[in-house]
Design a protein around this motif. Structure first.
Motif, PDB file in Angstrom:
ATOM      1  N   ARG A 143      -5.443  -1.995   0.780  1.00 45.40           N
ATOM      2  CA  ARG A 143      -4.363  -1.489   1.644  1.00 45.40           C
ATOM      3  C   ARG A 143      -3.829  -0.154   1.133  1.00 45.40           C
ATOM      4  O   ARG A 143      -3.566   0.755   1.914  1.00 45.40           O
ATOM      5  CB  ARG A 143      -3.251  -2.524   1.716  1.00 45.40           C
ATOM      6  CG  ARG A 143      -2.252  -2.264   2.810  1.00 45.40           C
ATOM      7  CD  ARG A 143      -1.425  -3.517   2.981  1.00 45.40           C
ATOM      8  NE  ARG A 143      -0.310  -3.330   3.842  1.00 45.40           N
ATOM      9  CZ  ARG A 143       0.699  -4.179   3.919  1.00 45.40           C
ATOM     10  NH1 ARG A 143       0.703  -5.271   3.181  1.00 45.40           N
ATOM     11  NH2 ARG A 143       1.701  -3.969   4.732  1.00 45.40           N
TER      12      ARG A 143
ATOM     13  N   GLU B 228      -6.252   2.435   2.158  1.00 39.55           N
ATOM     14  CA  GLU B 228      -6.145   2.714   3.592  1.00 39.55           C
ATOM     15  C   GLU B 228      -4.900   3.532   3.913  1.00 39.55           C
ATOM     16  O   GLU B 228      -4.927   4.410   4.778  1.00 39.55           O
ATOM     17  CB  GLU B 228      -6.132   1.402   4.387  1.00 39.55           C
ATOM     18  CG  GLU B 228      -7.471   0.695   4.379  1.00 39.55           C
ATOM     19  CD  GLU B 228      -7.407  -0.691   5.012  1.00 39.55           C
ATOM     20  OE1 GLU B 228      -6.290  -1.209   5.267  1.00 39.55           O
ATOM     21  OE2 GLU B 228      -8.483  -1.260   5.258  1.00 39.55           O
ATOM     22  N   ILE B 229      -3.805   3.261   3.216  1.00 39.18           N
ATOM     23  CA  ILE B 229      -2.578   4.043   3.419  1.00 39.18           C
ATOM     24  C   ILE B 229      -2.822   5.495   3.044  1.00 39.18           C
ATOM     25  O   ILE B 229      -2.439   6.406   3.764  1.00 39.18           O
ATOM     26  CB  ILE B 229      -1.408   3.433   2.612  1.00 39.18           C
ATOM     27  CG1 ILE B 229      -0.973   2.113   3.267  1.00 39.18           C
ATOM     28  CG2 ILE B 229      -0.242   4.404   2.505  1.00 39.18           C
ATOM     29  CD1 ILE B 229      -0.022   1.288   2.430  1.00 39.18           C
TER      30      ILE B 229
ATOM     31  N   ALA C 292      -4.827   7.156   5.823  1.00 38.85           N
ATOM     32  CA  ALA C 292      -4.317   7.124   7.201  1.00 38.85           C
ATOM     33  C   ALA C 292      -4.372   8.521   7.806  1.00 38.85           C
ATOM     34  O   ALA C 292      -4.131   9.521   7.131  1.00 38.85           O
ATOM     35  CB  ALA C 292      -2.889   6.587   7.216  1.00 38.85           C
TER      36      ALA C 292
ATOM     37  N   LEU D 213      -0.370   0.034   9.038  1.00 38.24           N
ATOM     38  CA  LEU D 213      -0.743  -0.416   7.692  1.00 38.24           C
ATOM     39  C   LEU D 213       0.461  -0.914   6.890  1.00 38.24           C
ATOM     40  O   LEU D 213       0.352  -1.829   6.085  1.00 38.24           O
ATOM     41  CB  LEU D 213      -1.434   0.709   6.927  1.00 38.24           C
ATOM     42  CG  LEU D 213      -2.829   1.082   7.438  1.00 38.24           C
ATOM     43  CD1 LEU D 213      -3.257   2.427   6.892  1.00 38.24           C
ATOM     44  CD2 LEU D 213      -3.817  -0.009   7.046  1.00 38.24           C
TER      45      LEU D 213
END
Length: 136
Positions: A117, A120-121, A124, A133
């Protein structure tokens, strides 16, 4: 409440914190004095709110201008240095309503524990993706 903002780059960590505090101030979460209180904390205590994985959690005591509980998630495409550490994500936290404040802290813990995560952040592409997210 959770507010998110994706920014290409900032000059330094102070600008990142200023931007996140401005977003919180514009939404009635903190008062004008909150930013200066965070800078005073940094001056007095150093980089204690670096959480690892490129994440910082700037904050100050509630009496320093916190009006409500909230978080501003400011994600940078290009990291800045904070006490020798590269920071991509600033989770500027305001205490207020104790129940909501605890939920916000839980959200931060969940984010920091999840390496995928966090990745992914950092990757973004826009505010909407970042918000999804974060869960804001």
């Amino acid at each position: 409440m959770v507010f998110v903002k994706l920014i290409e780059k900032v000059e330094d960590y102070k600008e990142a914190i200023r931007i996140s505090c401005c977003i919180l101030e514009e939404n009635g979460i903190v008062g004008r004095s909150y930013y200066k209180a965070i800078l005073n904390n940094i001056k007095e205590y150093g980089g204690y709110f670096y959480l690892g994985k490129g994440i910082c959690m700037p904050h100050a005591r509630a009496e320093a201008g916190a009006l409500k509980a909230g978080i501003c998630v400011l994600s940078l495409k290009h990291p800045v240095l904070f006490y020798g550490k590269e920071v991509w994500v600033f989770l500027t936290l305001s205490a207020g309503d104790e129940e909501e404040h605890l939920r916000n802290l839980q959200k931060i813990v969940q984010i920091c524990r999840d390496d995928e995560r966090v990745k992914e952040i950092k990757e973004a592409k826009n505010d909407e993706e970042l918000s999804a997210l974060i869960g804001g």
